[in-house]
Design a protein around this motif. Structure first.
Motif, PDB file in Angstrom:
ATOM      1  N   ARG A  24      62.187  36.377  52.370  1.00 50.66           N
ATOM      2  CA  ARG A  24      61.474  34.994  52.431  1.00 50.66           C
ATOM      3  C   ARG A  24      60.770  34.582  53.804  1.00 50.66           C
ATOM      4  N   ALA A  25      61.315  35.335  54.596  1.00 53.43           N
ATOM      5  CA  ALA A  25      60.620  34.955  55.977  1.00 53.43           C
ATOM      6  C   ALA A  25      59.247  34.607  55.982  1.00 53.43           C
ATOM      7  N   GLU A  26      58.347  35.391  55.205  1.00 53.46           N
ATOM      8  CA  GLU A  26      56.883  34.973  55.286  1.00 53.46           C
ATOM      9  C   GLU A  26      56.662  33.388  54.827  1.00 53.46           C
ATOM     10  N   HIS A  27      57.596  33.016  53.977  1.00 52.05           N
ATOM     11  CA  HIS A  27      57.281  31.720  53.522  1.00 52.05           C
ATOM     12  C   HIS A  27      57.581  30.568  54.482  1.00 52.05           C
ATOM     13  N   TYR A  28      58.414  30.961  55.682  1.00 50.00           N
ATOM     14  CA  TYR A  28      58.720  29.943  56.805  1.00 50.00           C
ATOM     15  C   TYR A  28      58.120  30.017  58.117  1.00 50.00           C
ATOM     16  N   MET A  29      57.691  31.495  58.302  1.00 48.40           N
ATOM     17  CA  MET A  29      57.357  32.038  59.679  1.00 48.40           C
ATOM     18  C   MET A  29      55.705  32.092  59.608  1.00 48.40           C
ATOM     19  N   SER A  30      55.168  31.798  60.830  1.00 46.94           N
ATOM     20  CA  SER A  30      53.981  32.337  61.087  1.00 46.94           C
ATOM     21  C   SER A  30      53.845  33.825  61.390  1.00 46.94           C
ATOM     22  N   GLN A  31      52.578  34.243  61.236  1.00 41.14           N
ATOM     23  CA  GLN A  31      52.413  35.744  61.300  1.00 41.14           C
ATOM     24  C   GLN A  31      52.903  36.072  62.710  1.00 41.14           C
ATOM     25  N   THR A  32      52.774  35.390  63.866  1.00 37.25           N
ATOM     26  CA  THR A  32      53.036  35.650  65.028  1.00 37.25           C
ATOM     27  C   THR A  32      54.161  34.460  65.609  1.00 37.25           C
ATOM     28  N   VAL A  33      55.275  34.766  65.929  1.00 38.84           N
ATOM     29  CA  VAL A  33      56.427  33.987  66.392  1.00 38.84           C
ATOM     30  C   VAL A  33      56.742  34.029  67.823  1.00 38.84           C
ATOM     31  N   LEU A  34      56.548  33.324  68.756  1.00 39.18           N
ATOM     32  CA  LEU A  34      57.181  33.649  69.996  1.00 39.18           C
ATOM     33  C   LEU A  34      58.883  33.238  70.016  1.00 39.18           C
ATOM     34  N   ALA A  35      59.415  34.244  70.309  1.00 40.16           N
ATOM     35  CA  ALA A  35      61.073  33.953  70.220  1.00 40.16           C
ATOM     36  C   ALA A  35      61.641  34.465  71.710  1.00 40.16           C
ATOM     37  N   HIS A  36      61.778  33.312  72.019  1.00 40.11           N
ATOM     38  CA  HIS A  36      62.399  33.445  73.524  1.00 40.11           C
ATOM     39  C   HIS A  36      64.058  33.331  73.461  1.00 40.11           C
ATOM     40  N   GLN A  37      64.372  34.410  73.827  1.00 40.52           N
ATOM     41  CA  GLN A  37      65.766  34.734  73.770  1.00 40.52           C
ATOM     42  C   GLN A  37      66.701  34.562  75.092  1.00 40.52           C
ATOM     43  N   VAL A  38      67.916  33.942  75.117  1.00 38.23           N
ATOM     44  CA  VAL A  38      68.740  34.046  76.178  1.00 38.23           C
ATOM     45  C   VAL A  38      69.977  34.540  75.825  1.00 38.23           C
ATOM     46  N   ARG A  39      70.206  35.630  76.278  1.00 38.67           N
ATOM     47  CA  ARG A  39      71.607  36.241  76.162  1.00 38.67           C
ATOM     48  C   ARG A  39      72.241  36.826  77.197  1.00 38.67           C
ATOM     49  N   ALA A  40      73.514  36.199  77.735  1.00 40.62           N
ATOM     50  CA  ALA A  40      74.275  36.336  78.643  1.00 40.62           C
ATOM     51  C   ALA A  40      73.515  36.318  80.193  1.00 40.62           C
ATOM     52  N   GLY A  41      72.624  35.418  80.030  1.00 40.02           N
ATOM     53  CA  GLY A  41      71.825  35.016  81.439  1.00 40.02           C
ATOM     54  C   GLY A  41      70.621  35.819  81.236  1.00 40.02           C
ATOM     55  N   ALA A  42      70.360  36.866  80.461  1.00 39.07           N
ATOM     56  CA  ALA A  42      69.223  37.827  80.317  1.00 39.07           C
ATOM     57  C   ALA A  42      68.104  37.017  79.639  1.00 39.07           C
ATOM     58  N   ARG A  43      66.771  36.755  79.969  1.00 37.78           N
ATOM     59  CA  ARG A  43      65.888  36.118  79.076  1.00 37.78           C
ATOM     60  C   ARG A  43      64.738  36.800  78.851  1.00 37.78           C
ATOM     61  N   GLU A  44      64.230  36.975  77.526  1.00 34.19           N
ATOM     62  CA  GLU A  44      63.272  37.826  77.203  1.00 34.19           C
ATOM     63  C   GLU A  44      62.410  36.858  75.863  1.00 34.19           C
ATOM     64  N   THR A  45      61.166  37.245  75.988  1.00 37.19           N
ATOM     65  CA  THR A  45      60.349  36.675  74.920  1.00 37.19           C
ATOM     66  C   THR A  45      59.489  37.733  74.147  1.00 37.19           C
ATOM     67  N   LEU A  46      59.931  37.810  72.928  1.00 34.75           N
ATOM     68  CA  LEU A  46      59.677  38.884  72.135  1.00 34.75           C
ATOM     69  C   LEU A  46      58.601  38.150  71.050  1.00 34.75           C
ATOM     70  N   GLU A  47      57.726  39.023  70.412  1.00 39.31           N
ATOM     71  CA  GLU A  47      56.698  38.607  69.264  1.00 39.31           C
ATOM     72  C   GLU A  47      57.446  38.765  68.006  1.00 39.31           C
ATOM     73  N   ARG A  48      57.362  38.066  67.392  1.00 40.00           N
ATOM     74  CA  ARG A  48      58.093  38.288  66.031  1.00 40.00           C
ATOM     75  C   ARG A  48      57.344  37.948  64.865  1.00 40.00           C
ATOM     76  N   GLY A  49      57.319  38.559  63.577  1.00 41.50           N
ATOM     77  CA  GLY A  49      56.561  38.180  62.601  1.00 41.50           C
ATOM     78  C   GLY A  49      57.452  38.140  61.377  1.00 41.50           C
ATOM     79  N   PRO A  50      57.079  37.736  59.965  1.00 45.76           N
ATOM     80  CA  PRO A  50      57.953  37.875  58.980  1.00 45.76           C
ATOM     81  C   PRO A  50      58.631  39.114  58.648  1.00 45.76           C
ATOM     82  N   ALA A  51      57.970  40.357  58.794  1.00 47.37           N
ATOM     83  CA  ALA A  51      58.580  41.544  58.275  1.00 47.37           C
ATOM     84  C   ALA A  51      59.370  42.066  59.461  1.00 47.37           C
TER      85      ALA A  51
END
Length: 141
Positions: A24-51
């Motif tokens: 059901r991700a497609e019901h809540y997410m835009s086709q392109t979502v910028l996902a800014h992730q911080v994990r143990a000090g490392a930062r990255e930005t991914l493009e995510r979509g519903p699929a």
């Protein structure tokens, strides 16, 4: 009909991120979502979509099994919502090269979601990677 920020994020967390209905991700997410992730000090930005996000949650289900997902806090301010959660499952699949042990495992995370027209368009997420690693490397009794 456009959902409010709270309705969008609450629905997304309760249905999709919880592992209950990842498709059901497609019901809540835009086709392109910028996902800014911080994990143990490392930062990255991914493009995510519903699929892509559906696959991401399905991978979590492979690692943790059917997990419990509890939202501790949800704060909303305009187009942004902050959520903090605890995820409880079992180590049933490979996680970062650690073979499954079947032991209970718990992770803590939080994110800020930005919503436009009833869809998530961007988020900033932090996970407790150190806590997860401590559980994965604990001696088996």
């Amino acid at each position: 009909m456009t959902r409010s920020t709270e309705e969008t994020v609450r629905g997304f967390l309760g249905e999709v991120r919880s592992g209950q209905s990842p498709e059901r991700a497609e019901h809540y997410m835009s086709q392109t979502v910028l996902a800014h992730q911080v994990r143990a000090g490392a930062r990255e930005t991914l493009e995510r979509g519903p699929a892509n996000y559906t696959e991401h949650v399905e991978e979590m289900l492979e690692m943790f099994g059917q997990f419990e997902f509890e939202v501790d806090e949800l704060l909303v301010d305009g187009d942004r919502a902050y959520a903090r959660w605890i995820q409880r499952g079992h180590h049933v699949g490979d996680i970062d090269g650690h073979e499954p042990t079947g032991r209970p495992i718990e992770t803590v995370g939080s994110a800020v979601y930005r919503v436009e027209a009833g869809r998530i368009v961007e988020y900033w997420i932090q996970q407790d990677a150190a806590g997860l690693m401590t559980q994965l490397t604990a001696p088996v009794n």
